[in-house]
Design a protein around this motif. Structure first.
Motif, PDB file in Angstrom:
ATOM      1  N   LYS A  57      34.355  38.429  49.980  1.00  0.00           N
ATOM      2  CA  LYS A  57      34.375  37.665  50.356  1.00  0.00           C
ATOM      3  C   LYS A  57      33.329  37.911  51.580  1.00  0.00           C
ATOM      4  CE  LYS A  57      38.988  36.043  51.773  1.00  0.00           C
ATOM      5  NZ  LYS A  57      39.629  35.207  52.155  1.00  0.00           N
ATOM      6  N   GLY A  58      32.210  36.738  51.843  1.00  0.00           N
ATOM      7  CA  GLY A  58      31.407  37.069  53.230  1.00  0.00           C
ATOM      8  C   GLY A  58      30.131  36.161  52.572  1.00  0.00           C
ATOM      9  N   GLU A  59      28.712  35.807  53.578  1.00  0.00           N
ATOM     10  CA  GLU A  59      28.091  34.996  53.016  1.00  0.00           C
ATOM     11  C   GLU A  59      27.665  34.941  52.253  1.00  0.00           C
ATOM     12  OE1 GLU A  59      24.325  35.535  56.157  1.00  0.00           O
ATOM     13  OE2 GLU A  59      26.011  36.243  56.977  1.00  0.00           O
ATOM     14  N   ASP A  60      27.124  36.712  51.987  1.00  0.00           N
ATOM     15  CA  ASP A  60      26.129  36.467  50.128  1.00  0.00           C
ATOM     16  C   ASP A  60      27.187  36.380  49.274  1.00  0.00           C
ATOM     17  OD1 ASP A  60      24.014  36.813  51.644  1.00  0.00           O
ATOM     18  OD2 ASP A  60      24.488  38.757  51.686  1.00  0.00           O
ATOM     19  N   ALA A  61      28.493  36.358  48.925  1.00  0.00           N
ATOM     20  CA  ALA A  61      29.806  36.239  47.949  1.00  0.00           C
ATOM     21  C   ALA A  61      29.347  35.658  47.237  1.00  0.00           C
ATOM     22  CB  ALA A  61      31.363  36.119  48.265  1.00  0.00           C
ATOM     23  N   GLU A  62      28.582  34.581  46.806  1.00  0.00           N
ATOM     24  CA  GLU A  62      28.131  33.912  45.663  1.00  0.00           C
ATOM     25  C   GLU A  62      27.048  34.128  44.482  1.00  0.00           C
ATOM     26  OE1 GLU A  62      27.487  29.514  43.764  1.00  0.00           O
ATOM     27  OE2 GLU A  62      27.544  29.230  46.634  1.00  0.00           O
ATOM     28  N   SER A 103      31.637  31.781  50.119  1.00  0.00           N
ATOM     29  CA  SER A 103      31.497  32.852  50.837  1.00  0.00           C
ATOM     30  C   SER A 103      33.684  33.251  50.495  1.00  0.00           C
ATOM     31  CB  SER A 103      31.966  32.451  52.380  1.00  0.00           C
ATOM     32  OG  SER A 103      31.917  31.652  52.793  1.00  0.00           O
ATOM     33  N   ASP A 104      34.343  32.759  49.342  1.00  0.00           N
ATOM     34  CA  ASP A 104      35.090  33.215  48.948  1.00  0.00           C
ATOM     35  C   ASP A 104      35.820  32.715  47.655  1.00  0.00           C
ATOM     36  OD1 ASP A 104      37.807  33.886  49.521  1.00  0.00           O
ATOM     37  OD2 ASP A 104      38.537  32.046  50.364  1.00  0.00           O
ATOM     38  N   ALA A 132      28.448  41.000  51.924  1.00  0.00           N
ATOM     39  CA  ALA A 132      29.847  40.803  50.606  1.00  0.00           C
ATOM     40  C   ALA A 132      31.414  41.922  51.209  1.00  0.00           C
ATOM     41  CB  ALA A 132      29.496  40.570  49.846  1.00  0.00           C
TER      42      ALA A 132
END
Length: 351
Positions: A57-62, A103-104, A132
């Motif tokens: 998870k997190g804004e840079d996950a992808e 983000s997930d 992430a």
């Protein structure tokens, strides 16, 4: 030696246990052949709690996923099969990536490769300063696969468990789609070539779900799962594919996107040492073992007795790109020669 949340329950059902990836798992519950045929014709279930389940998870996950994954286009609310690729372009695992939103993510990895996979993920986060977080939920959860042509009808019975999504929501799932409710994750996926579902749920619910599962299906072991996956033409990382071999030349090219970040590295490694994974139907016994040598030059990677075809089948990796119908010799355990024929995979065709 690790034990799954189902271990005590499996013991009561006379499971014959074996060690796999540091975990005690049922090899069979009496007959691997009968269990494989049951899944082909009806419905069985497997304890797959040894496999790794990781949340990212997190804004840079992808951004993290796209750096190391062999697929580029990731649809929301879908699962994607592919490969975890190192900085050197080596395939360090085959995994399934489920994207909830950018983000997930939830990923399922091989038990024997989980630590290596997490090490790569952490390295990429630190090196690229990505925002992430990784959470390994494997030890907190139970993981079970319900497989077979009647799985869709039988899984409705799980609606008795309050923590699960409504039965209608589960049976309406399309292939590789998923649904979540709290800490429960259900996908329409499997490793048998049959229709089915895989469920990750809190470990404390293991006994409750087991009581329902044995009422609607029968427990099956690793040996049946190995027969089913090989009949379906599905690889096992560590045998049919590893860091020194490639998805290229292994009927797995469709799981490598040209736009993926490390595509060219993977392709370059294959061209430097081309090898080709082929299906083989053997003329007779004994059944080869992984590592048995072949002529033309190659090695058996996996072999089982097919419950459906009623003859030995195998994957073998060759230096030549052999064609369907070509004949080979296998030196089983360095002694007896068994002949076989190169065949297309999957070994059995489903309607």
């Amino acid at each position: 030696m690790l034990k799954t949340p189902f271990f005590e329950l499996e013991s009561r059902y006379n499971a014959f246990f074996t060690e796999f990836a540091g975990c005690l798992l049922p090899l069979h519950f009496g007959s691997a052949i009968e269990e494989a045929l049951l899944v082909r014709n009806d419905c069985g279930f497997f304890d797959i709690s040894h496999m790794g389940r990781i949340k990212i998870k997190g804004e840079d996950a992808e951004k993290l996923i796209k750096k190391i994954f062999s697929r580029n286009e990731l649809k929301e609310r879908k699962g994607h099969y592919g490969f975890l690729v190192s900085q050197e372009g080596k395939v360090i695992d085959d995994i399934v990536v489920f994207k909830n939103n950018p983000s997930d993510f939830f990923i399922v990895v091989n038990a024997a490769r989980k630590e290596k996979d997490i090490e790569l993920l952490k390295y990429e986060i630190e090196t690229n300063k990505l925002k992430a977080e990784i959470k390994d939920i494997s030890s907190e959860t139970a993981f079970v696969a319900i497989q077979g042509p009647k799985a869709k009808d039988r899984i409705k019975e799980l609606s008795e468990i309050k923590n699960l999504p409504p039965a209608e929501s589960i049976i309406q799932l399309k292939r590789f789609s998923f649904i979540e409710k709290g800490e429960t994750f259900i996908s329409r996926t499997g490793y048998t070539g049959e229709d089915g579902f895989e469920l990750s749920l809190p470990a404390e619910l293991a006994e409750e779900i087991w009581k329902i599962l044995v009422r609607i299906a029968k427990p099956c072991g690793l040996a049946a799962r190995d027969i089913l996956r090989l009949e379906a033409g599905l690889i096992l990382y560590g045998l049919d594919l590893d860091e020194n071999t490639s998805p290229f030349g292994s009927h797995l090219e469709k799981f490598i996107s040209e736009k993926s970040e490390r595509f060219e590295l993977v392709k370059k490694n294959f061209l430097a040492n081309p090898q080709f994974l082929k299906g083989v139907i053997l003329d007779g016994f004994p059944i080869p073992q992984s590592g048995d040598e072949t002529e033309p030059e190659g090695k058996i990677t996996s072999a089982v007795f097919s419950a459906v075809l009623k003859k030995p089948i195998a994957f073998a990796r060759f230096k030549e790109n052999l064609k369907e119908g070509e004949r080979i010799n296998v030196k089983v355990r360095g002694k007896k020669i068994v002949q076989g024929t190169i065949t297309k995979v999957p070994f059995i065709q489903k309607d």
